[in-house]
Design a protein around this motif. Sequence first.
Motif, PDB file in Angstrom:
ATOM      1  N   LEU A   1      41.227 -43.778 -43.015  1.00  0.00           N
ATOM      2  CA  LEU A   1      41.361 -43.313 -44.405  1.00  0.00           C
ATOM      3  C   LEU A   1      42.538 -42.336 -44.531  1.00  0.00           C
ATOM      4  O   LEU A   1      43.332 -42.424 -45.472  1.00  0.00           O
ATOM      5  N   LEU A   2      42.658 -41.414 -43.576  1.00  0.00           N
ATOM      6  CA  LEU A   2      43.766 -40.448 -43.651  1.00  0.00           C
ATOM      7  C   LEU A   2      45.121 -41.150 -43.505  1.00  0.00           C
ATOM      8  O   LEU A   2      46.052 -40.868 -44.265  1.00  0.00           O
ATOM      9  N   ASP A   3      45.208 -42.039 -42.514  1.00  0.00           N
ATOM     10  CA  ASP A   3      46.491 -42.749 -42.316  1.00  0.00           C
ATOM     11  C   ASP A   3      46.871 -43.530 -43.570  1.00  0.00           C
ATOM     12  O   ASP A   3      48.041 -43.583 -43.949  1.00  0.00           O
ATOM     13  N   ARG A   4      45.878 -44.117 -44.186  1.00  0.00           N
ATOM     14  CA  ARG A   4      46.136 -44.981 -45.344  1.00  0.00           C
ATOM     15  C   ARG A   4      46.373 -44.174 -46.625  1.00  0.00           C
ATOM     16  O   ARG A   4      46.557 -44.747 -47.705  1.00  0.00           O
ATOM     17  N   SER A   5      46.350 -42.824 -46.512  1.00  0.00           N
ATOM     18  CA  SER A   5      46.627 -41.959 -47.670  1.00  0.00           C
ATOM     19  C   SER A   5      48.130 -41.743 -47.881  1.00  0.00           C
ATOM     20  O   SER A   5      48.538 -41.102 -48.856  1.00  0.00           O
ATOM     21  N   VAL A   6      48.930 -42.254 -46.977  1.00  0.00           N
ATOM     22  CA  VAL A   6      50.382 -42.037 -47.045  1.00  0.00           C
ATOM     23  C   VAL A   6      51.009 -42.490 -48.380  1.00  0.00           C
ATOM     24  O   VAL A   6      51.957 -41.856 -48.858  1.00  0.00           O
ATOM     25  N   PRO A   7      50.485 -43.553 -49.038  1.00  0.00           N
ATOM     26  CA  PRO A   7      51.080 -43.910 -50.344  1.00  0.00           C
ATOM     27  C   PRO A   7      50.995 -42.799 -51.379  1.00  0.00           C
ATOM     28  O   PRO A   7      51.662 -42.878 -52.419  1.00  0.00           O
ATOM     29  N   LEU A   8      50.222 -41.757 -51.133  1.00  0.00           N
ATOM     30  CA  LEU A   8      50.127 -40.644 -52.091  1.00  0.00           C
ATOM     31  C   LEU A   8      51.259 -39.639 -51.911  1.00  0.00           C
ATOM     32  O   LEU A   8      51.349 -38.646 -52.633  1.00  0.00           O
TER      33      LEU A   8
ATOM     34  N   LYS B   1      42.025 -29.086 -53.248  1.00  0.00           N
ATOM     35  CA  LYS B   1      41.560 -28.411 -52.029  1.00  0.00           C
ATOM     36  C   LYS B   1      40.873 -29.426 -51.118  1.00  0.00           C
ATOM     37  O   LYS B   1      40.396 -30.464 -51.598  1.00  0.00           O
ATOM     38  N   VAL B   2      40.785 -29.087 -49.841  1.00  0.00           N
ATOM     39  CA  VAL B   2      40.127 -29.950 -48.862  1.00  0.00           C
ATOM     40  C   VAL B   2      39.077 -29.144 -48.096  1.00  0.00           C
ATOM     41  O   VAL B   2      39.323 -28.006 -47.697  1.00  0.00           O
ATOM     42  N   VAL B   3      37.904 -29.747 -47.947  1.00  0.00           N
ATOM     43  CA  VAL B   3      36.865 -29.152 -47.093  1.00  0.00           C
ATOM     44  C   VAL B   3      36.503 -30.177 -46.024  1.00  0.00           C
ATOM     45  O   VAL B   3      36.388 -31.368 -46.309  1.00  0.00           O
TER      46      VAL B   3
ATOM     47  N   ASP C   1      37.282 -27.245 -32.514  1.00  0.00           N
ATOM     48  CA  ASP C   1      38.633 -26.666 -32.672  1.00  0.00           C
ATOM     49  C   ASP C   1      39.726 -27.717 -32.878  1.00  0.00           C
ATOM     50  O   ASP C   1      40.550 -27.581 -33.797  1.00  0.00           O
ATOM     51  N   PRO C   2      39.776 -28.793 -32.027  1.00  0.00           N
ATOM     52  CA  PRO C   2      40.864 -29.773 -32.237  1.00  0.00           C
ATOM     53  C   PRO C   2      40.770 -30.459 -33.599  1.00  0.00           C
ATOM     54  O   PRO C   2      41.799 -30.705 -34.241  1.00  0.00           O
ATOM     55  N   LEU C   3      39.551 -30.742 -34.061  1.00  0.00           N
ATOM     56  CA  LEU C   3      39.378 -31.403 -35.363  1.00  0.00           C
ATOM     57  C   LEU C   3      39.821 -30.493 -36.504  1.00  0.00           C
ATOM     58  O   LEU C   3      40.531 -30.927 -37.427  1.00  0.00           O
ATOM     59  N   VAL C   4      39.434 -29.222 -36.430  1.00  0.00           N
ATOM     60  CA  VAL C   4      39.818 -28.277 -37.498  1.00  0.00           C
ATOM     61  C   VAL C   4      41.339 -28.128 -37.525  1.00  0.00           C
ATOM     62  O   VAL C   4      41.956 -28.167 -38.601  1.00  0.00           O
ATOM     63  N   ALA C   5      41.942 -28.011 -36.334  1.00  0.00           N
ATOM     64  CA  ALA C   5      43.408 -27.875 -36.274  1.00  0.00           C
ATOM     65  C   ALA C   5      44.074 -29.107 -36.878  1.00  0.00           C
ATOM     66  O   ALA C   5      45.080 -29.006 -37.596  1.00  0.00           O
ATOM     67  N   HIS C   6      43.502 -30.273 -36.600  1.00  0.00           N
ATOM     68  CA  HIS C   6      44.073 -31.521 -37.127  1.00  0.00           C
ATOM     69  C   HIS C   6      43.998 -31.548 -38.660  1.00  0.00           C
ATOM     70  O   HIS C   6      44.988 -31.848 -39.335  1.00  0.00           O
ATOM     71  N   ILE C   7      42.830 -31.209 -39.198  1.00  0.00           N
ATOM     72  CA  ILE C   7      42.675 -31.260 -40.663  1.00  0.00           C
ATOM     73  C   ILE C   7      43.571 -30.204 -41.328  1.00  0.00           C
ATOM     74  O   ILE C   7      44.164 -30.454 -42.373  1.00  0.00           O
ATOM     75  N   GLU C   8      43.668 -29.029 -40.704  1.00  0.00           N
ATOM     76  CA  GLU C   8      44.550 -27.982 -41.268  1.00  0.00           C
ATOM     77  C   GLU C   8      45.992 -28.485 -41.321  1.00  0.00           C
ATOM     78  O   GLU C   8      46.688 -28.312 -42.328  1.00  0.00           O
ATOM     79  N   ALA C   9      46.428 -29.139 -40.232  1.00  0.00           N
ATOM     80  CA  ALA C   9      47.804 -29.671 -40.187  1.00  0.00           C
ATOM     81  C   ALA C   9      47.971 -30.785 -41.218  1.00  0.00           C
ATOM     82  O   ALA C   9      48.987 -30.852 -41.924  1.00  0.00           O
ATOM     83  N   ALA C  10      46.952 -31.648 -41.325  1.00  0.00           N
ATOM     84  CA  ALA C  10      47.026 -32.763 -42.291  1.00  0.00           C
ATOM     85  C   ALA C  10      47.107 -32.219 -43.721  1.00  0.00           C
ATOM     86  O   ALA C  10      47.810 -32.778 -44.561  1.00  0.00           O
TER      87      ALA C  10
ATOM     88  N   ASP D   1      36.201 -35.336 -29.562  1.00  0.00           N
ATOM     89  CA  ASP D   1      36.900 -34.114 -29.984  1.00  0.00           C
ATOM     90  C   ASP D   1      37.725 -34.245 -31.270  1.00  0.00           C
ATOM     91  O   ASP D   1      38.549 -33.372 -31.559  1.00  0.00           O
ATOM     92  N   GLY D   2      37.483 -35.289 -32.022  1.00  0.00           N
ATOM     93  CA  GLY D   2      38.228 -35.431 -33.281  1.00  0.00           C
ATOM     94  C   GLY D   2      37.402 -36.140 -34.334  1.00  0.00           C
ATOM     95  O   GLY D   2      36.188 -36.296 -34.183  1.00  0.00           O
ATOM     96  N   MET D   3      38.092 -36.569 -35.397  1.00  0.00           N
ATOM     97  CA  MET D   3      37.395 -37.355 -36.421  1.00  0.00           C
ATOM     98  C   MET D   3      37.158 -38.756 -35.881  1.00  0.00           C
ATOM     99  O   MET D   3      37.837 -39.171 -34.930  1.00  0.00           O
TER     100      MET D   3
END
Length: 242
Positions: free
Chosen positions: A99-106, A130-132, A146-155, A90-92
């Motif tokens: 990759l997302l977690d390691r984006s924090v230095p940005l 933008k993000v797709v 749904d859970p994945l889309v909600a997660h990416i929207e929040a991210a 139900d997620g990525m």
Amino acid sequence: MKVSAFNSSPHLEKSATDRILLPFLDGMRTAGAQVELVYIHRLDIKPCLGCLACWLKTPGRCAQQDDMADILPRLADSDITVYATPLYVDGMNATMKNLLDRSVPLLQPWFVVSNDHCRHDRVEGNRAGKVVLVSACGFTEIDNFDPLVAHIEAACRNMRREFAGALLRPYANSLPELAESGVDVDDVYDAAREAGTQLITTGRIGADTLARVSRELIPRDRYIQAVNIHFRQVIRRNRRKV
Ligand SMILES: Cc1cc2nc3c(=O)[nH]c(=O)nc-3n(C[C@H](O)[C@H](O)[C@H](O)COP(=O)(O)O)c2cc1C
């Protein structure tokens, strides 16, 4: 227009995710975008250590030395980032999550309030792109995403980027077999390509185009029956081999 796409599937170029991702990127290239695709399963991207050295000790630089050092500048410099992942539980998948977690230095360490919400600002040089999201799953219902889309929207809200839409393909693994059995799947690929062109030329993707990417291709009962027959055959074949 610079586009950085990341496919996290372990199936790499044979992935179901790529079946939707490739025409989408193709559509963007046709419209004049400069597109780069990275198969991140091939890279060494370790899980975040949570040490926050990238904020507090060596600002902008992670304590770990691995392939994320090449990814961070691509993320920072993209007008459009495409996260393409198979749906796992139900997620990525974990590769994409790393990759997302390691984006924090940005992001900067400082807490700020934006839209009445606690956030971080982007570091200098990290563009507000933008993000797709592109994703493939095994089940038949669109709400599995749904859970994945909600997660990416929040991210996106946290990473200070604009969510520009999601190309979501249920039972994506079976597209070739469905095509072989006479089901018209070409419109799914055409819609993914059109989504890419639309995003570059108009800055957005039409809801009807996204709906075509996800559309039902075969009644659920028939699909489930076919999958279960296929699984039974494969299990029997594998048993004979051992
Ligand atoms: C560990 C694992 C978890 C999965 N979880 C889900 C799930 O929660 N929902 C779903 O519909 N499909 C699930 N699937 C199926 C994959 O999403 C599906 O096979 C997808 O098309 C694989 O894409 P890929 O070839 O790009 O890796 C899962 C597959 C694996 C291996």
